[in-house]
Write a protein that holds these residues in place. Sequence first.
Motif, mmCIF file in Angstrom:
data_model
loop_
_atom_site.group_PDB
_atom_site.id
_atom_site.type_symbol
_atom_site.label_atom_id
_atom_site.label_comp_id
_atom_site.label_asym_id
_atom_site.label_seq_id
_atom_site.Cartn_x
_atom_site.Cartn_y
_atom_site.Cartn_z
ATOM 1 N N ASP A 17 0.830 -1.211 0.000
ATOM 2 C CA ASP A 17 0.000 0.000 0.000
ATOM 3 C C ASP A 17 0.862 1.258 0.000
ATOM 4 O O ASP A 17 0.557 2.243 0.665
ATOM 5 C CB ASP A 17 -0.953 -0.009 1.198
ATOM 6 N N LYS A 42 -2.078 0.464 -8.474
ATOM 7 C CA LYS A 42 -3.164 0.550 -7.486
ATOM 8 C C LYS A 42 -4.528 0.556 -8.165
ATOM 9 O O LYS A 42 -5.409 -0.209 -7.777
ATOM 10 C CB LYS A 42 -3.000 1.791 -6.615
ATOM 11 N N MET A 46 -7.427 -2.335 -7.767
ATOM 12 C CA MET A 46 -8.787 -2.006 -7.330
ATOM 13 C C MET A 46 -9.812 -2.486 -8.351
ATOM 14 O O MET A 46 -10.853 -3.024 -7.979
ATOM 15 C CB MET A 46 -8.940 -0.493 -7.122
ATOM 16 N N ARG A 60 -19.655 -2.868 -0.294
ATOM 17 C CA ARG A 60 -18.830 -2.659 0.901
ATOM 18 C C ARG A 60 -17.484 -2.029 0.561
ATOM 19 O O ARG A 60 -16.933 -1.272 1.344
ATOM 20 C CB ARG A 60 -18.575 -3.974 1.617
ATOM 21 N N ILE A 61 -16.926 -2.378 -0.606
ATOM 22 C CA ILE A 61 -15.568 -1.929 -0.929
ATOM 23 C C ILE A 61 -15.522 -0.773 -1.922
ATOM 24 O O ILE A 61 -14.446 -0.259 -2.204
ATOM 25 C CB ILE A 61 -14.706 -3.096 -1.465
ATOM 26 N N CYS A 64 -13.658 2.341 -0.782
ATOM 27 C CA CYS A 64 -12.260 2.194 -0.337
ATOM 28 C C CYS A 64 -11.337 2.946 -1.282
ATOM 29 O O CYS A 64 -11.551 2.990 -2.487
ATOM 30 C CB CYS A 64 -11.869 0.722 -0.282
ATOM 31 N N ASP A 65 -10.273 3.520 -0.710
ATOM 32 C CA ASP A 65 -9.316 4.282 -1.497
ATOM 33 C C ASP A 65 -8.135 3.467 -1.977
ATOM 34 O O ASP A 65 -7.438 3.872 -2.909
ATOM 35 C CB ASP A 65 -8.788 5.462 -0.677
ATOM 36 N N SER A 66 -7.885 2.340 -1.357
ATOM 37 C CA SER A 66 -6.711 1.545 -1.739
ATOM 38 C C SER A 66 -7.100 0.061 -1.779
ATOM 39 O O SER A 66 -8.049 -0.360 -1.131
ATOM 40 C CB SER A 66 -5.577 1.755 -0.750
ATOM 41 N N LYS A 68 -5.568 -2.315 -0.376
ATOM 42 C CA LYS A 68 -5.396 -2.899 0.952
ATOM 43 C C LYS A 68 -6.649 -2.700 1.800
ATOM 44 O O LYS A 68 -7.066 -3.600 2.537
ATOM 45 C CB LYS A 68 -4.189 -2.302 1.646
ATOM 46 N N GLN A 69 -7.303 -1.556 1.697
ATOM 47 C CA GLN A 69 -8.540 -1.323 2.426
ATOM 48 C C GLN A 69 -9.630 -2.261 1.937
ATOM 49 O O GLN A 69 -10.422 -2.757 2.726
ATOM 50 C CB GLN A 69 -9.006 0.120 2.249
ATOM 51 N N ALA A 70 -9.675 -2.458 0.632
ATOM 52 C CA ALA A 70 -10.709 -3.322 0.055
ATOM 53 C C ALA A 70 -10.479 -4.751 0.485
ATOM 54 O O ALA A 70 -11.394 -5.485 0.786
ATOM 55 C CB ALA A 70 -10.696 -3.223 -1.458
#
Length: 70
Positions: A17, A42, A46, A60-61, A64-66, A68-70
Amino acid sequence: MKTYLQAHDLWSVVENDAEPPPLRANPTVAQMRLHAEESTKKPKAMACLQNGVSDVIFTRIMACDSPKQA
Protein backbone atom coordinates in the motif's frame (compact mmCIF):
# COMPACT_ATOMS: atom_id res chain seq x y z
CA MET A 1 -8.21 -13.34 -5.73
CA LYS A 2 -4.71 -13.39 -4.26
CA THR A 3 -3.55 -15.78 -6.96
CA TYR A 4 -5.16 -13.67 -9.67
CA LEU A 5 -3.46 -10.52 -8.42
CA GLN A 6 -0.13 -12.34 -8.08
CA ALA A 7 -0.42 -13.51 -11.68
CA HIS A 8 -0.82 -9.90 -12.78
CA ASP A 9 2.03 -8.70 -10.52
CA LEU A 10 -0.38 -6.64 -8.40
CA TRP A 11 -0.36 -8.45 -5.06
CA SER A 12 2.62 -6.46 -3.75
CA VAL A 13 0.52 -3.30 -4.13
CA VAL A 14 -2.16 -4.81 -1.89
CA GLU A 15 0.33 -5.84 0.77
CA ASN A 16 2.53 -2.74 0.80
CA ASP A 17 0.00 0.00 0.00
CA ALA A 18 2.87 2.39 -0.79
CA GLU A 19 3.03 5.09 -3.43
CA PRO A 20 5.86 4.97 -5.96
CA PRO A 21 8.62 7.50 -5.33
CA PRO A 22 8.39 10.69 -7.39
CA LEU A 23 10.45 11.05 -10.53
CA ARG A 24 13.82 12.72 -10.19
CA ALA A 25 14.81 15.73 -12.26
CA ASN A 26 15.51 14.93 -15.92
CA PRO A 27 14.24 11.33 -15.93
CA THR A 28 15.04 8.98 -18.77
CA VAL A 29 12.32 7.48 -20.93
CA ALA A 30 12.78 4.13 -19.18
CA GLN A 31 12.37 5.79 -15.76
CA MET A 32 9.22 7.58 -16.92
CA ARG A 33 7.78 4.30 -18.23
CA LEU A 34 8.59 2.47 -15.00
CA HIS A 35 7.03 5.26 -12.94
CA ALA A 36 3.89 5.18 -15.09
CA GLU A 37 3.61 1.40 -14.66
CA GLU A 38 4.06 1.63 -10.90
CA SER A 39 1.54 4.48 -10.65
CA THR A 40 -1.17 2.48 -12.40
CA LYS A 41 -0.83 -0.65 -10.27
CA LYS A 42 -3.16 0.55 -7.49
CA PRO A 43 -6.05 1.38 -9.83
CA LYS A 44 -5.54 -1.91 -11.68
CA ALA A 45 -5.65 -3.87 -8.42
CA MET A 46 -8.79 -2.01 -7.33
CA ALA A 47 -10.45 -2.76 -10.67
CA CYS A 48 -9.61 -6.45 -10.34
CA LEU A 49 -10.98 -6.57 -6.80
CA GLN A 50 -14.15 -4.70 -7.67
CA ASN A 51 -14.82 -6.79 -10.77
CA GLY A 52 -14.16 -10.08 -9.03
CA VAL A 53 -16.65 -9.82 -6.17
CA SER A 54 -20.41 -10.10 -5.85
CA ASP A 55 -22.66 -7.05 -5.77
CA VAL A 56 -23.05 -7.33 -2.00
CA ILE A 57 -19.29 -7.23 -1.42
CA PHE A 58 -18.84 -4.54 -4.06
CA THR A 59 -21.08 -2.16 -2.14
CA ARG A 60 -18.83 -2.66 0.90
CA ILE A 61 -15.57 -1.93 -0.93
CA MET A 62 -16.63 0.68 -3.49
CA ALA A 63 -15.72 3.57 -1.19
CA CYS A 64 -12.26 2.19 -0.34
CA ASP A 65 -9.32 4.28 -1.50
CA SER A 66 -6.71 1.55 -1.74
CA PRO A 67 -6.59 -2.16 -2.57
CA LYS A 68 -5.40 -2.90 0.95
CA GLN A 69 -8.54 -1.32 2.43
CA ALA A 70 -10.71 -3.32 0.05
